[in-house]
Design a protein around this motif. Structure first.
Motif, PDB file in Angstrom:
ATOM      1  N   THR A  68    -104.367-100.972 -47.496  1.00  0.00           N
ATOM      2  CA  THR A  68    -103.979-100.587 -46.147  1.00  0.00           C
ATOM      3  C   THR A  68    -105.148-100.367 -45.197  1.00  0.00           C
ATOM      4  OG1 THR A  68    -101.990 -99.563 -47.031  1.00  0.00           O
ATOM      5  CG2 THR A  68    -102.668 -98.872 -44.831  1.00  0.00           C
ATOM      6  N   ILE A  69    -106.172 -99.663 -45.629  1.00  0.00           N
ATOM      7  CA  ILE A  69    -107.161 -99.179 -44.651  1.00  0.00           C
ATOM      8  C   ILE A  69    -108.466 -99.981 -44.707  1.00  0.00           C
ATOM      9  CG2 ILE A  69    -106.215 -96.844 -44.575  1.00  0.00           C
ATOM     10  CD1 ILE A  69    -109.295 -96.869 -46.390  1.00  0.00           C
ATOM     11  N   SER A  72    -112.427-105.011 -41.195  1.00  0.00           N
ATOM     12  CA  SER A  72    -113.050-106.337 -41.232  1.00  0.00           C
ATOM     13  C   SER A  72    -114.387-106.257 -41.960  1.00  0.00           C
ATOM     14  CB  SER A  72    -113.264-106.857 -39.809  1.00  0.00           C
ATOM     15  OG  SER A  72    -114.048-105.943 -39.066  1.00  0.00           O
TER      16      SER A  72
ATOM     17  N   LYS B  49     -98.042 -95.998 -44.066  1.00  0.00           N
ATOM     18  CA  LYS B  49     -99.164 -96.927 -44.272  1.00  0.00           C
ATOM     19  C   LYS B  49     -99.470 -97.722 -43.000  1.00  0.00           C
ATOM     20  CE  LYS B  49     -98.965 -97.692 -49.262  1.00  0.00           C
ATOM     21  NZ  LYS B  49     -98.717 -98.647 -50.361  1.00  0.00           N
ATOM     22  N   GLY B  50     -98.424 -98.104 -42.291  1.00  0.00           N
ATOM     23  CA  GLY B  50     -98.636 -98.824 -41.037  1.00  0.00           C
ATOM     24  C   GLY B  50     -99.407 -97.961 -40.042  1.00  0.00           C
ATOM     25  N   ALA B  52    -101.487 -95.540 -40.942  1.00  0.00           N
ATOM     26  CA  ALA B  52    -102.853 -95.442 -41.487  1.00  0.00           C
ATOM     27  C   ALA B  52    -103.674 -96.667 -41.083  1.00  0.00           C
ATOM     28  CB  ALA B  52    -102.799 -95.319 -43.010  1.00  0.00           C
ATOM     29  N   MET B  53    -103.057 -97.837 -41.193  1.00  0.00           N
ATOM     30  CA  MET B  53    -103.781 -99.071 -40.867  1.00  0.00           C
ATOM     31  C   MET B  53    -104.207 -99.071 -39.399  1.00  0.00           C
ATOM     32  SD  MET B  53    -102.597-103.033 -41.540  1.00  0.00           S
ATOM     33  CE  MET B  53    -102.186-102.783 -43.263  1.00  0.00           C
ATOM     34  N   ARG B  54    -103.299 -98.645 -38.536  1.00  0.00           N
ATOM     35  CA  ARG B  54    -103.643 -98.634 -37.121  1.00  0.00           C
ATOM     36  C   ARG B  54    -104.712 -97.575 -36.815  1.00  0.00           C
ATOM     37  NH1 ARG B  54    -102.593-102.825 -35.573  1.00  0.00           N
ATOM     38  NH2 ARG B  54    -100.565-103.015 -34.591  1.00  0.00           N
ATOM     39  N   MET B  56    -107.091 -96.783 -38.744  1.00  0.00           N
ATOM     40  CA  MET B  56    -108.347 -97.449 -39.113  1.00  0.00           C
ATOM     41  C   MET B  56    -108.798 -98.385 -37.990  1.00  0.00           C
ATOM     42  SD  MET B  56    -109.317-100.772 -40.244  1.00  0.00           S
ATOM     43  CE  MET B  56    -107.947-101.491 -41.178  1.00  0.00           C
ATOM     44  N   ASP B 155     -96.360 -95.068 -33.792  1.00  0.00           N
ATOM     45  CA  ASP B 155     -97.075 -96.019 -32.924  1.00  0.00           C
ATOM     46  C   ASP B 155     -97.382 -95.396 -31.557  1.00  0.00           C
ATOM     47  OD1 ASP B 155     -97.250 -98.055 -34.784  1.00  0.00           O
ATOM     48  OD2 ASP B 155     -95.508 -99.161 -34.054  1.00  0.00           O
ATOM     49  N   LEU B 159    -100.995 -94.872 -29.925  1.00  0.00           N
ATOM     50  CA  LEU B 159    -101.321 -95.318 -28.566  1.00  0.00           C
ATOM     51  C   LEU B 159    -101.965 -94.174 -27.785  1.00  0.00           C
ATOM     52  CD1 LEU B 159    -101.171 -97.541 -26.442  1.00  0.00           C
ATOM     53  CD2 LEU B 159     -98.791 -96.895 -26.003  1.00  0.00           C
ATOM     54  N   ALA B 172    -110.213-102.678 -31.278  1.00  0.00           N
ATOM     55  CA  ALA B 172    -109.292-102.597 -32.413  1.00  0.00           C
ATOM     56  C   ALA B 172    -109.234-103.940 -33.144  1.00  0.00           C
ATOM     57  CB  ALA B 172    -107.902-102.185 -31.931  1.00  0.00           C
ATOM     58  N   HIS B 176    -109.916-105.110 -37.226  1.00  0.00           N
ATOM     59  CA  HIS B 176    -108.789-105.631 -38.007  1.00  0.00           C
ATOM     60  C   HIS B 176    -109.302-106.524 -39.132  1.00  0.00           C
ATOM     61  CE1 HIS B 176    -105.186-107.949 -38.965  1.00  0.00           C
ATOM     62  NE2 HIS B 176    -104.479-107.058 -38.310  1.00  0.00           N
TER      63      HIS B 176
ATOM     64  N   ARG D  43     -99.859-105.287 -41.251  1.00  0.00           N
ATOM     65  CA  ARG D  43     -98.691-104.480 -40.880  1.00  0.00           C
ATOM     66  C   ARG D  43     -97.407-105.294 -40.965  1.00  0.00           C
ATOM     67  NH1 ARG D  43     -99.098 -99.533 -37.297  1.00  0.00           N
ATOM     68  NH2 ARG D  43     -97.529-100.592 -36.082  1.00  0.00           N
ATOM     69  N   LEU D  46     -96.234-104.924 -44.380  1.00  0.00           N
ATOM     70  CA  LEU D  46     -95.529-103.666 -44.659  1.00  0.00           C
ATOM     71  C   LEU D  46     -94.069-103.764 -44.226  1.00  0.00           C
ATOM     72  CD1 LEU D  46     -98.326-101.182 -43.516  1.00  0.00           C
ATOM     73  CD2 LEU D  46     -97.659-101.709 -45.871  1.00  0.00           C
ATOM     74  N   GLN D 140     -99.086-101.796 -25.921  1.00  0.00           N
ATOM     75  CA  GLN D 140     -99.493-101.324 -27.243  1.00  0.00           C
ATOM     76  C   GLN D 140    -100.588-102.217 -27.841  1.00  0.00           C
ATOM     77  OE1 GLN D 140     -96.065 -99.501 -29.543  1.00  0.00           O
ATOM     78  NE2 GLN D 140     -95.000-101.090 -28.408  1.00  0.00           N
ATOM     79  N   LEU D 142    -102.750-104.579 -30.346  1.00  0.00           N
ATOM     80  CA  LEU D 142    -102.648-105.670 -31.321  1.00  0.00           C
ATOM     81  C   LEU D 142    -101.201-106.151 -31.455  1.00  0.00           C
ATOM     82  CD1 LEU D 142    -105.102-104.055 -33.931  1.00  0.00           C
ATOM     83  CD2 LEU D 142    -105.648-105.844 -32.295  1.00  0.00           C
ATOM     84  N   GLN D 148     -92.818-103.714 -34.698  1.00  0.00           N
ATOM     85  CA  GLN D 148     -91.619-102.891 -34.434  1.00  0.00           C
ATOM     86  C   GLN D 148     -90.368-103.764 -34.376  1.00  0.00           C
ATOM     87  OE1 GLN D 148     -93.129-101.470 -30.734  1.00  0.00           O
ATOM     88  NE2 GLN D 148     -94.078 -99.622 -31.595  1.00  0.00           N
TER      89      GLN D 148
END
Lengths: 180, 180, 180, 180
Positions: A68-69, A72, B49-50, B52-54, B56, B155, B159, B172, B176, D43, D46, D140, D142, D148
């Motif tokens: 998940t984390i 790049s 997890k989604g 957490a990923m964002r 990051m 989300d 934001l 961001a 990625h 994501r 997920l 929002q 990326l 969503q």
């Protein structure tokens, strides 16, 4: 001879063929000032994750490709890629891309002449049987002998790193997940 | 009204009941000088997890409980725990332990009076239907409406964090994963 | 003696203490008419997943607790639980619950007298060093020696199962993921 | 208008552009006599996992590409592939291979004219903003709006499947993991 004995004998044979100087070479590439990324598929991938977890325990900044984390990967990072055949597409292609981007590669494979083997800034050859038929013959299924030997090989590398970096067992224990 | 319309209407209803000030409260707890840990089970866990990923992507040091490289959690860290019922054992028990250890808790649940809801230093109530029957009634299965609404809520929190921290979309994007 | 030799010697010592009759006992519990669930945490959990993957290759219906498509476990199912100390909460508590629900338990632990060890309908003792200090002493960090020995032990169990069930290497290869 | 309102409005806009007949088309491809495989990265991945979990709850034989117990995919199986851009290498390449092998493809993407979009036996276009800039514009980061909207779209597909198959909420609940 029990089945346990037969399997252990196979592991001993393969481990006797792993070259300490190749582990030393990988040790030089992996340093605490770098971010370490880990990549593998299937059961090799699980062994790679076990290595990643232990690197975290001994104080490295480490990421598993696909989790998940994971950010790049960039020039200056290190990528440890594991593939028995050295030809697994989902391992080989990202490793080729990373190499081009200036990432240092540690390749772990049963076949040093494979595409992955040739990409390594350091390459560790673990000549256990793989599902494609490379390496020491085995009574075990598919790449089982490779997986077992990679597991031990990466643990030896971790042990060397922890000694070089003066990380004690107690320090590692303090970093181990406390949410289990 | 199509099935899509019916489902979207449910989401709108729940999102209309999420309190912006609760999101603001969570925003205050999550800062870049802290390590953020994320915990959830099942489909709520995927939403976590989604998130957490964002986090990051926008520059946070974030870990998902149960993933490979997650270290021990300590006093001074932040734990974001998600559970529809607020009673899921594998979420609640580690959260209780973390709270005792001095970790700041952000609780996300359909039920603010649940054990998890009461543990939060900040608690966001997302009153979507859960599999136990809490929250706004739904034509959808199990906790689907909760999952959808938690997804959007987290989300929105992301934001807000990115705006507060002045993180651009391009920044961001650079973080990625580039190994997909 | 090289570091590789020292580590391999430790593995040999532990494997010499694993009792074949305990593996035989586990083999009897694991049959193709049953659903097999697998549970472990941390590096033990990765070894458990490696076992699950191989069980799939040889034709079993197998699920890993915590993965996406794992259904509810029911009376008549089998649960293989791995914990070095035999006391890990996230392994022990679900195993106790499953036992109560009529699930057959295969326990894999360094300590046969631990809570987990006592729950097993079949218990395999793998006396490698764990992070709590159980088992054969080791120069390696934390539970590394336990992990290595569990890995090999579960592979031996898989080999026995494949021979009993007359599964060839080619049959296993055909089931192996072709999306890597 | 609060930030919540702005985000929900974006979701409403995208969902208003998802075509029910495309969901119907996907529904026809997904039947209980087939094995369903799920593939996605990041994501989107997920969201794909959330769909897989719900398919399991309503009685499907479903596997997530990359998870432990996922077998080889064969002619006659169904593959649901999710990619915002429709060009993600780790999604597109395995999908192309599967298509060649006789697997039926359900493609979910923001761009129906993308390589992935063109591979679908059924293609669902979810025109939310992606990180490459496809789809409806968004405040929002990326591909958040795509994620969503994919989430809700796949939940609608699940709801249709459960109604077609006469699966009740209680039946789904009984299948839900009981080890959390």
């Amino acid at each position: 001879m029990t089945l346990i004995d037969e399997v252990v004998k196979e592991v001993n044979t393969v481990m006797g063929m792993v070259k300490p100087e190749q582990i030393d070479q990988a040790e030089k590439v992996i340093t605490k000032d770098k971010r370490i990324f880990i990549l593998g598929a299937g059961r090799s991938g699980l062994m790679a994750k076990g290595f990643a977890m232990r690197l975290m325990h001994i104080g490295y900044t480490v990421f598993v490709i696909g989790e998940t984390i994971t950010p790049s990967i960039q020039s200056g990072d290190v990528l440890v890629s594991v593939s028995g055949s050295g030809k697994t597409g989902s391992v080989l292609e990202p490793t080729e891309k990373a190499k081009t981007d200036g990432v240092a590669i540690v390749a772990v494979t049963s076949n040093g002449d494979s595409p992955l083997g040739k990409l390594g800034d350091a390459t560790i050859v673990v000549p256990g049987a793989t599902k494609g038929g490379d390496g020491v013959k085995s009574i075990q299924l598919l790449s089982t002998l490779f997986d077992q030997s990679v597991h031990i090989t990466l643990d030896v590398l971790c042990l060397q790193l922890s000694r070089r970096d003066h990380v004690s067992n107690d320090a590692a224990k303090a970093t181990h997940s406390n949410m289990e």
